[in-house]
Design a protein around this motif. Sequence first.
Motif, PDB file in Angstrom:
ATOM      1  N   GLN A   6      -2.575   4.904  -0.159  1.00 47.67           N
ATOM      2  CA  GLN A   6      -3.724   5.819  -1.594  1.00 47.67           C
ATOM      3  C   GLN A   6      -4.017   5.147  -2.602  1.00 47.67           C
ATOM      4  N   MET A  43      10.179  16.656   1.219  1.00 50.84           N
ATOM      5  CA  MET A  43       8.569  16.283   1.496  1.00 50.84           C
ATOM      6  C   MET A  43       8.035  17.339   2.893  1.00 50.84           C
ATOM      7  N   PHE A  91       1.584  12.569  -0.360  1.00 50.49           N
ATOM      8  CA  PHE A  91       1.368  11.330   1.091  1.00 50.49           C
ATOM      9  C   PHE A  91       0.848  11.989   2.480  1.00 50.49           C
ATOM     10  N   PHE A 104       3.828   5.696   6.806  1.00 54.75           N
ATOM     11  CA  PHE A 104       3.632   6.803   5.505  1.00 54.75           C
ATOM     12  C   PHE A 104       2.826   5.814   4.491  1.00 54.75           C
ATOM     13  N   GLY A 105       1.846   5.917   3.696  1.00 52.25           N
ATOM     14  CA  GLY A 105       1.427   5.714   2.042  1.00 52.25           C
ATOM     15  C   GLY A 105       2.994   6.041   1.613  1.00 52.25           C
ATOM     16  N   LYS A 106       2.590   5.346   0.313  1.00 48.83           N
ATOM     17  CA  LYS A 106       2.974   5.570  -1.033  1.00 48.83           C
ATOM     18  C   LYS A 106       3.549   6.401  -1.765  1.00 48.83           C
ATOM     19  N   GLY A 107       1.720   7.991  -1.440  1.00 49.03           N
ATOM     20  CA  GLY A 107       1.379   8.585  -2.272  1.00 49.03           C
ATOM     21  C   GLY A 107       1.336   8.864  -2.855  1.00 49.03           C
TER      22      GLY A 107
ATOM     23  N   GLN B  38      13.184   4.829   2.228  1.00 48.90           N
ATOM     24  CA  GLN B  38      11.850   5.071   1.166  1.00 48.90           C
ATOM     25  C   GLN B  38      12.870   4.407  -0.357  1.00 48.90           C
ATOM     26  N   GLU B  42       7.662   3.275  -3.117  1.00 47.23           N
ATOM     27  CA  GLU B  42       6.577   2.950  -1.748  1.00 47.23           C
ATOM     28  C   GLU B  42       7.426   4.521  -1.259  1.00 47.23           C
ATOM     29  N   GLY B  43       6.458   3.926  -0.157  1.00 48.62           N
ATOM     30  CA  GLY B  43       6.195   5.757   1.069  1.00 48.62           C
ATOM     31  C   GLY B  43       7.356   5.069   1.915  1.00 48.62           C
ATOM     32  N   PRO B  44       7.634   6.456   2.458  1.00 49.14           N
ATOM     33  CA  PRO B  44       8.668   6.143   3.901  1.00 49.14           C
ATOM     34  C   PRO B  44       8.506   5.513   4.702  1.00 49.14           C
TER      35      PRO B  44
END
Lengths: 113, 113
Positions: A6, A43, A91, A104-107, B38, B42-44
């Motif tokens: 991301q 989330m 995310f 999932f990405g790191k956001g 998480q 980092e992302g979950p």
Amino acid sequence: GPKVLQIPSHQIIDMGQMVTLNCDPVSNHLYFYWYKQILGQQMEFLVNFYNGKVMEKSKLFKDQFSVERPDGSYFTLKIQPTALEDSAVYFCASSPGQNTEVFFGKGTRLTVV
Amino acid sequence: QQQVRQSSQSLTVWEGETAILNCSYENSAFDYFPWYQQFPGEGPALLIAIRSVSDKKEDGRFTIFFNKREKNLSLHIKDSQPGDSATYFCAASPYTGNYKYVFGAGTRLKVIA
């Protein structure tokens, strides 16, 4: 393992401006998602996207939100115009199919000022 | 309405102890329950998951115990290590639509050496 990237990790934007959050999903994945997390809260699902179309969206996915993935490039979330309550971590996620693991990405932390 | 509830915001255990993280849900249609781990920044990441046809799922030091009648589940982390210190999210979805996860607010686990 597979990575969802991301870009950027943090973005600050003036209220009323447009913002585009970029996501580079795992290659060969076909399903794409956006989730929103307000600080200190869980989330929440925003939208999912498959085959060039939105499959389902939640009530958090306001009219000012849109998603697209032109020509297999970035999967983007656009907010136009932004509002203060859009401040959150967004995310991106992807999966190879339905009923498979979602990565999932790191956001991206979006701050609307 | 909080459909997935994690009973503790935070939990501290000593290294070597078993950490128990609890989760409950309201929607009887939920069939698939992943736990995400998480780390800060980092992302979950998917840790372990269970479907409602099972009452237990084990993967190394991590075990999910599931009680369909009571609509609750717990994640047990045996022999906790400082490296397990992270936030753990319980999530739920109908299996056929696993893209639309409902997340709990997370439990921040701290393992003290």
